[in-house]
Design an enzyme around this catalytic site. Structure first.
Site, PDB file in Angstrom:
ATOM      1  N   GLU A 271      -7.650  -1.370   6.667  1.00 32.29           N
ATOM      2  CA  GLU A 271      -6.336  -1.371   7.298  1.00 32.29           C
ATOM      3  C   GLU A 271      -6.469  -1.270   8.811  1.00 32.29           C
ATOM      4  O   GLU A 271      -5.787  -1.987   9.555  1.00 32.29           O
ATOM      5  CB  GLU A 271      -5.502  -0.215   6.757  1.00 32.29           C
ATOM      6  CG  GLU A 271      -4.103  -0.159   7.349  1.00 32.29           C
ATOM      7  CD  GLU A 271      -3.327   1.077   6.928  1.00 32.29           C
ATOM      8  OE1 GLU A 271      -2.098   1.016   6.909  1.00 32.29           O
ATOM      9  OE2 GLU A 271      -3.964   2.095   6.624  1.00 32.29           O
TER      10      GLU A 271
ATOM     11  N   SER B  74       1.209   6.495   2.688  1.00 31.76           N
ATOM     12  CA  SER B  74       1.931   7.445   3.533  1.00 31.76           C
ATOM     13  C   SER B  74       3.158   8.020   2.825  1.00 31.76           C
ATOM     14  O   SER B  74       3.815   7.338   2.033  1.00 31.76           O
ATOM     15  CB  SER B  74       2.368   6.769   4.836  1.00 31.76           C
ATOM     16  OG  SER B  74       1.256   6.407   5.613  1.00 31.76           O
TER      17      SER B  74
ATOM     18  N   GLN C  73       0.839  -1.202   0.000  1.00 31.79           N
ATOM     19  CA  GLN C  73       0.000   0.000   0.000  1.00 31.79           C
ATOM     20  C   GLN C  73       0.871   1.248   0.000  1.00 31.79           C
ATOM     21  O   GLN C  73       1.570   1.520   0.977  1.00 31.79           O
ATOM     22  CB  GLN C  73      -0.909  -0.024   1.229  1.00 31.79           C
ATOM     23  CG  GLN C  73      -1.779   1.216   1.385  1.00 31.79           C
ATOM     24  CD  GLN C  73      -2.751   1.066   2.548  1.00 31.79           C
ATOM     25  OE1 GLN C  73      -3.571   0.160   2.573  1.00 31.79           O
ATOM     26  NE2 GLN C  73      -2.638   1.950   3.529  1.00 31.79           N
TER      27      GLN C  73
END
Length: 415
Positions: free
Chosen positions: A252, A137, A134
């Site tokens: 998540e 961030s 993923q």
């Protein structure tokens, strides 16, 4: 081996008989026997490599994701049948591999993807043939993810992606990534973001491991320099990525919520059953203060499991867990750290020093678990951010004032 002969119209009793026959035939006898004696016994006879080699048998049965349609890699059964099947499988500890694909990617594809995308990506996810990570961030966009700066520029039928991501779990093993990138910096920060599926094996993708305090490199930073994504691998509409990401972020948070969450097991250390056995091994179980601490944590662990089971039931029914997944995440972060701290306390002087080596596996398991648990307050969204979500969306408290709300992202000051 093919999909088990279990269909939506199959009775629960018949489905369970089929699953029991499959277990007796396909799950190695040594694993079945060891699983009954607990995790330690199972680890002694079932190595990670052996489990990966056997995993296609599990995937081809349809039992990895039984509620998914057969064309997606499941059996298409209802929630009641799936829960009954899971109750039989649970004692065998058949961990689902590729959790970021099964949870985060699948949530976005089911909620917002096309059927062509689901047919292309879901079956390899179930079979663990294509691993996922993923790319959300960034160094300047962690807790405030919507301020992300990675850019996606249209180039005919493709998009060119440039920027930097960080704290990416298993990026070094991933074949594909779900990615958020800014496609219109002239819109407010929660808009102008688009959701993509990125091939990790291409020029312009540079993965660099980040060494953790435990000695592992579970997280990575990823540099993107003109990486290409075909437009057919865009999920949802252009500039609608933030809304789509809600399903992924919720999954998540649910994944890192611990017992009963059905997600990642690498949150740091063992649970309270290990606390009980360790207290007995060290002679501390006779101390009423120690017993009291352990049982308080045990009770909290049961509550956490029930809360997560409720969220999972909502997911199985096709509902979004929404802010409710933040409850388990906040609870888990504090609880697991308390469990691991007590684990090290019970270990005593053995937790103070150990032979010097670069191999993280030489750390006492209790120490390794305690060190890993330090990340619990950060992963899946920081505890403070999730408390804000609960305050605003569950308790109905007012949001904090934001002087930049509604302003174009390109005009917002950034660090």
């Amino acid at each position: 081996m093919a999909l088990l002969p279990i269909a939506p119209e199959t009775s629960v009793a018949d489905a369970l008989d089929t699953v029991r026959q499959w277990i007796a035939t396909e799950v190695p006898a040594a694993w079945r026997s060891a699983a009954a004696d607990g995790p330690a016994a199972l680890r002694a006879v079932r190595t990670a490599a052996a489990y990966r080699d056997w995993y296609p048998t599990f995937a081809e049965s349809g039992l990895v994701a039984p509620t998914w349609l057969p064309e997606h890699g499941g059996l298409g059964v209802g929630d009641d049948t799936a829960h009954a099947i899971e109750a039989i499988l649970a004692p065998l500890r058949l961990t689902r591999l590729n959790p970021l694909g099964l949870n985060n990617t699948a949530a976005a594809l089911f909620g917002h993807g096309t059927e062509e995308q689901r047919l292309r990506f879901l079956p390899p996810i179930v079979r663990n043939e294509e691993k996922w990570c993923q790319l959300f961030s960034e160094p300047g966009a962690g807790s405030d993810l919507a301020s992300l700066a990675t850019r996606a520029v249209r180039d005919g039928d493709h998009w060119l992606i440039s920027g930097q991501k960080v704290w990416t779990t298993w990026a070094d093993e991933a074949d594909f990534a779900i990615l958020l990138a800014r496609t219109d910096p002239g819109q407010p920060k929660h808009k102008g973001i688009t959701y993509f599926l990125l091939d990790m094996h291409q020029p312009g993708v540079d993965v660099r491991p980040l060494r953790q305090i435990t000695g592992e490199s579970e997280f990575n930073e990823v540099f993107l320099d003109g990486a290409r994504v075909p437009d057919e691998h865009r999920v949802g509409e252009i500039n609608d990525g933030w809304r789509i990401s809600a399903s992924t972020l919720s999954s998540e948070r649910q994944m890192v919520s611990g017992s009963g969450s059905g997600g990642m097991g690498r949150l740091g250390g063992s649970g309270t059953q290990r606390l009980i056995s360790l207290a007995r091994q060290t002679g501390r179980w006779n101390d009423p203060v120690v017993r009291g601490k352990i049982m308080r944590l045990w009770a909290q662990e049961q509550i956490r499991g029930w809360t997560n089971a409720r969220v999972r039931a909502a997911l199985s029914a096709g509902q979004s867990p929404g802010a409710a997944s933040s409850i388990g995440k906040v609870h888990q972060a504090t609880l697991n750290q308390q469990i691991q701290d007590l684990m090290v306390d019970l270990l005593g002087t053995a937790a103070v020093a150990w032979p010097a080596t670069s191999d993280p596996d030489t750390l006492p398991r209790e120490v390794q678990g305690m060190l890993r648990s330090l990340a619990n307050a950060t992963e899946g969204g920081t505890t403070d951010i999730n408390k804000n979500i609960l305050g605003e969306r569950v308790l109905g408290l007012p949001k904090e004032p934001d002087p930049w709300k509604g302003k174009p992202w390109k005009d917002i000051p950034r660090s």
